[in-house]
Write an enzyme that holds these catalytic residues in place. Structure first.
Site, PDB file in Angstrom:
ATOM      1  CE  LYS A  33      -2.077  -1.232   3.790  1.00  0.00           C
ATOM      2  NZ  LYS A  33      -1.321  -2.560   4.264  1.00  0.00           N
ATOM      3  NE  ARG A 108      -5.089  -1.151   9.687  1.00  0.00           N
ATOM      4  CZ  ARG A 108      -3.869  -0.881   9.123  1.00  0.00           C
ATOM      5  NH1 ARG A 108      -3.466   0.172   8.554  1.00  0.00           N
ATOM      6  NH2 ARG A 108      -3.174  -1.925   9.357  1.00  0.00           N
ATOM      7  NE  ARG A 148       7.539  -2.538   6.281  1.00  0.00           N
ATOM      8  CZ  ARG A 148       6.442  -2.678   6.341  1.00  0.00           C
ATOM      9  NH1 ARG A 148       5.803  -2.144   5.289  1.00  0.00           N
ATOM     10  NH2 ARG A 148       5.817  -3.191   7.346  1.00  0.00           N
ATOM     11  NE  ARG A 181       5.901  -0.442  10.089  1.00  0.00           N
ATOM     12  CZ  ARG A 181       4.708  -0.674   9.294  1.00  0.00           C
ATOM     13  NH1 ARG A 181       4.549  -0.047   8.160  1.00  0.00           N
ATOM     14  NH2 ARG A 181       3.669  -1.245   9.796  1.00  0.00           N
ATOM     15  NE  ARG A 192       1.752  -5.156  10.938  1.00  0.00           N
ATOM     16  CZ  ARG A 192       2.864  -5.011  10.172  1.00  0.00           C
ATOM     17  NH1 ARG A 192       4.059  -5.551  10.456  1.00  0.00           N
ATOM     18  NH2 ARG A 192       2.773  -4.193   9.094  1.00  0.00           N
TER      19      ARG A 192
HETATM   20  P1  AP5 Z   1       4.677  -1.633   1.837  1.00  0.00           P
HETATM   21  O1  AP5 Z   1       4.637  -0.682   0.865  1.00  0.00           O
HETATM   22  O2  AP5 Z   1       5.743  -1.138   3.141  1.00  0.00           O
HETATM   23  O3  AP5 Z   1       3.656  -2.316   2.394  1.00  0.00           O
HETATM   24  P2  AP5 Z   1       2.182  -1.796   3.354  1.00  0.00           P
HETATM   25  O4  AP5 Z   1       1.035  -2.450   2.549  1.00  0.00           O
HETATM   26  O5  AP5 Z   1       2.280  -0.385   3.155  1.00  0.00           O
HETATM   27  O6  AP5 Z   1       2.452  -2.768   4.414  1.00  0.00           O
HETATM   28  P3  AP5 Z   1       2.222  -2.061   5.914  1.00  0.00           P
HETATM   29  O7  AP5 Z   1       3.151  -3.151   6.900  1.00  0.00           O
HETATM   30  O8  AP5 Z   1       2.931  -0.792   6.119  1.00  0.00           O
HETATM   31  O9  AP5 Z   1       0.899  -2.117   6.125  1.00  0.00           O
HETATM   32  P4  AP5 Z   1       0.015  -2.150   7.606  1.00  0.00           P
HETATM   33  O10 AP5 Z   1      -1.275  -2.108   7.164  1.00  0.00           O
HETATM   34  O11 AP5 Z   1       0.355  -3.448   8.538  1.00  0.00           O
HETATM   35  O12 AP5 Z   1       0.694  -1.079   8.333  1.00  0.00           O
HETATM   36  P5  AP5 Z   1       0.383   0.325   8.747  1.00  0.00           P
HETATM   37  O13 AP5 Z   1       1.628   1.183   8.816  1.00  0.00           O
HETATM   38  O14 AP5 Z   1      -0.730   0.876   8.051  1.00  0.00           O
HETATM   39  O15 AP5 Z   1       5.746  -2.830   1.166  1.00  0.00           O
HETATM   40  C1  AP5 Z   1       6.281  -3.837   2.020  1.00  0.00           C
HETATM   41  C2  AP5 Z   1       7.296  -4.337   1.718  1.00  0.00           C
HETATM   42  O16 AP5 Z   1       7.124  -5.102   0.494  1.00  0.00           O
HETATM   43  C3  AP5 Z   1       8.366  -3.351   1.545  1.00  0.00           C
HETATM   44  O17 AP5 Z   1       9.702  -3.855   1.871  1.00  0.00           O
HETATM   45  C4  AP5 Z   1       8.446  -3.078  -0.072  1.00  0.00           C
HETATM   46  O18 AP5 Z   1       9.781  -2.666  -0.592  1.00  0.00           O
HETATM   47  C5  AP5 Z   1       8.024  -4.462  -0.577  1.00  0.00           C
HETATM   48  N1  AP5 Z   1       7.303  -4.477  -1.955  1.00  0.00           N
HETATM   49  C6  AP5 Z   1       6.167  -3.585  -2.054  1.00  0.00           C
HETATM   50  N2  AP5 Z   1       5.799  -3.878  -3.165  1.00  0.00           N
HETATM   51  C7  AP5 Z   1       6.530  -4.910  -3.708  1.00  0.00           C
HETATM   52  C8  AP5 Z   1       6.446  -5.733  -4.846  1.00  0.00           C
HETATM   53  N3  AP5 Z   1       5.395  -5.310  -6.100  1.00  0.00           N
HETATM   54  N4  AP5 Z   1       7.165  -6.582  -5.267  1.00  0.00           N
HETATM   55  C9  AP5 Z   1       8.330  -6.826  -4.337  1.00  0.00           C
HETATM   56  N5  AP5 Z   1       8.255  -6.239  -3.199  1.00  0.00           N
HETATM   57  C10 AP5 Z   1       7.444  -5.340  -2.930  1.00  0.00           C
HETATM   58  O19 AP5 Z   1      -0.312   0.303  10.207  1.00  0.00           O
HETATM   59  C11 AP5 Z   1       0.740  -0.271  11.267  1.00  0.00           C
HETATM   60  C12 AP5 Z   1      -0.183  -0.293  12.574  1.00  0.00           C
HETATM   61  O20 AP5 Z   1      -0.696   0.899  12.951  1.00  0.00           O
HETATM   62  C13 AP5 Z   1      -1.428  -1.372  12.574  1.00  0.00           C
HETATM   63  O21 AP5 Z   1      -0.836  -2.494  12.953  1.00  0.00           O
HETATM   64  C14 AP5 Z   1      -2.249  -0.541  13.834  1.00  0.00           C
HETATM   65  O22 AP5 Z   1      -1.841  -0.798  14.782  1.00  0.00           O
HETATM   66  C15 AP5 Z   1      -2.161   0.857  13.445  1.00  0.00           C
HETATM   67  N6  AP5 Z   1      -3.071   1.450  12.480  1.00  0.00           N
HETATM   68  C16 AP5 Z   1      -2.687   2.016  11.252  1.00  0.00           C
HETATM   69  N7  AP5 Z   1      -3.855   2.429  10.782  1.00  0.00           N
HETATM   70  C17 AP5 Z   1      -4.952   2.371  11.505  1.00  0.00           C
HETATM   71  C18 AP5 Z   1      -6.223   2.259  11.507  1.00  0.00           C
HETATM   72  N8  AP5 Z   1      -6.799   2.771  10.375  1.00  0.00           N
HETATM   73  N9  AP5 Z   1      -6.865   1.931  12.361  1.00  0.00           N
HETATM   74  C19 AP5 Z   1      -6.558   1.422  13.443  1.00  0.00           C
HETATM   75  N10 AP5 Z   1      -5.141   1.339  13.805  1.00  0.00           N
HETATM   76  C20 AP5 Z   1      -4.243   1.584  12.738  1.00  0.00           C
HETATM   77 MG    MG Z   2       2.502   0.983   4.858  1.00  0.00          MG
END
Ligand code: AP5
Ligand code: MG
Length: 240
Positions: A33, A108, A148, A181, A192
């Site tokens: 994402k 989410r 990552r 992270r 997660r």
């Molecule tokens: P990346 O682009 O970083 O993936 P992502 O989908 O953004 O993954 P996240 O881990 O950030 O998602 P998440 O939803 O768990 O975390 P968030 O920060 O939102 O890519 C991942 C890896 O893959 C990278 O190394 C990249 O290089 C590689 N990659 C990407 N595309 C590729 C491809 N095509 N081919 C190969 N490799 C590739 O949330 C974190 C925490 O915050 C949650 O657990 C929760 O506690 C809290 N939180 C956040 N939002 C909310 C909400 N709305 N409500 C409640 N709690 C929330």
């Molecule tokens: Mg992310």
């Protein structure tokens, strides 16, 4: 600069007849994402609103919200809806959201989706949301999460397996030391994923039912995934 002007300035034709409007990127932890949101920012000149990034900024600044969120995030659970909605409401007041924005990691839960839908319904000028869900299988996600690395200065996302920096552990852009992270361990990833299946998978179904929805295969090179998302958004925006 308008979004289309930005797209032209970037040397790429956005292909869209209207403004981008609000775009949701949905999908499990590690589907890409954040990586894809940054591609769309370059193309359309609208901001990425990542609730994960906003929460991590609050944690590092030690704000009241950050103190509340820190342990919840380290356990891989979700931060309460009311706190996240309030944080997003504040961010949406910024003028850079006027032409649209890319929501990454929000909504989410179904209550968060209800809050967003309700908010947009009261804004007569607002374009409706279009949602794109990215799909990647479990083993690939685990490898992406554990591999990552992030730049703490510019936010560039790397992966030691598939997208390494040129110099190990250093950002290609300004040489900052890359960080991992706190929630990018296998143990927290399992939690997660559990939260995703229980709370966020129903949000994907919610937007699928509304019809302004597309799903793309995220297990392809980054540029190909981006092309799939752009084509889906253009198609959905043409009918929305
Ligand atoms: P990346 O682009 O970083 O993936 P992502 O989908 O953004 O993954 P996240 O881990 O950030 O998602 P998440 O939803 O768990 O975390 P968030 O920060 O939102 O890519 C991942 C890896 O893959 C990278 O190394 C990249 O290089 C590689 N990659 C990407 N595309 C590729 C491809 N095509 N081919 C190969 N490799 C590739 O949330 C974190 C925490 O915050 C949650 O657990 C929760 O506690 C809290 N939180 C956040 N939002 C909310 C909400 N709305 N409500 C409640 N709690 C929330
Ligand atoms: Mg992310």
């Amino acid at each position: 600069m308008s979004s289309s002007a930005t797209a032209i300035a970037n040397g790429r034709d956005s292909g869209m007849k209207t403004l981008p409007g609000p775009i949701l990127l949905l999908g499990a932890p590690g589907v890409g994402k954040g990586t894809q949101a940054k591609e769309l920012v370059k193309l359309w000149g609208i901001p990425q609103i990542s609730t994960g990034d906003l929460l991590r900024t609050n944690v590092s600044l030690g704000t009241t919200l950050g103190k509340l969120a820190k342990e919840i995030m380290q356990r891989g659970e979700l931060v309460p809806d009311s706190l996240v909605n309030e944080m997003v409401a504040v961010r949406l007041q910024q003028p850079d959201t006027a032409n649209g924005y890319i929501l990454d990691g929000f909504p989410r839960t179904l209550p968060q989706a209800g809050w967003l839908d309700g908010r947009l319904a009261t804004q007569t000028q607002a374009l409706p949301v279009v949602a794109v869900s990215i799909r990647v299988d479990y083993n690939q996600l685990l490898r992406r999460i554990t591999g990552r690395r992030n730049c703490p200065v510019c936010g560039t996302i790397y992966n030691v397996y598939v997208k390494p920096s040129k110099i190990d552990g250093r950002c290609d852009v300004e040489g900052a030391t890359l960080v991992q992270r706190a929630d990018d361990t296998e143990k927290v990833f399992v939690e997660r994923m559990r939260a995703y299946e229980a709370m966020t998978a129903p949000v994907v179904e919610h937007y699928r039912t509304l019809g302004r929805f597309a799903e793309v295969d995220g297990d392809r090179p980054i540029a190909e995934v981006a092309a799939g998302i752009i084509a889906a958004v253009e198609r959905l925006r043409a009918i929305a």
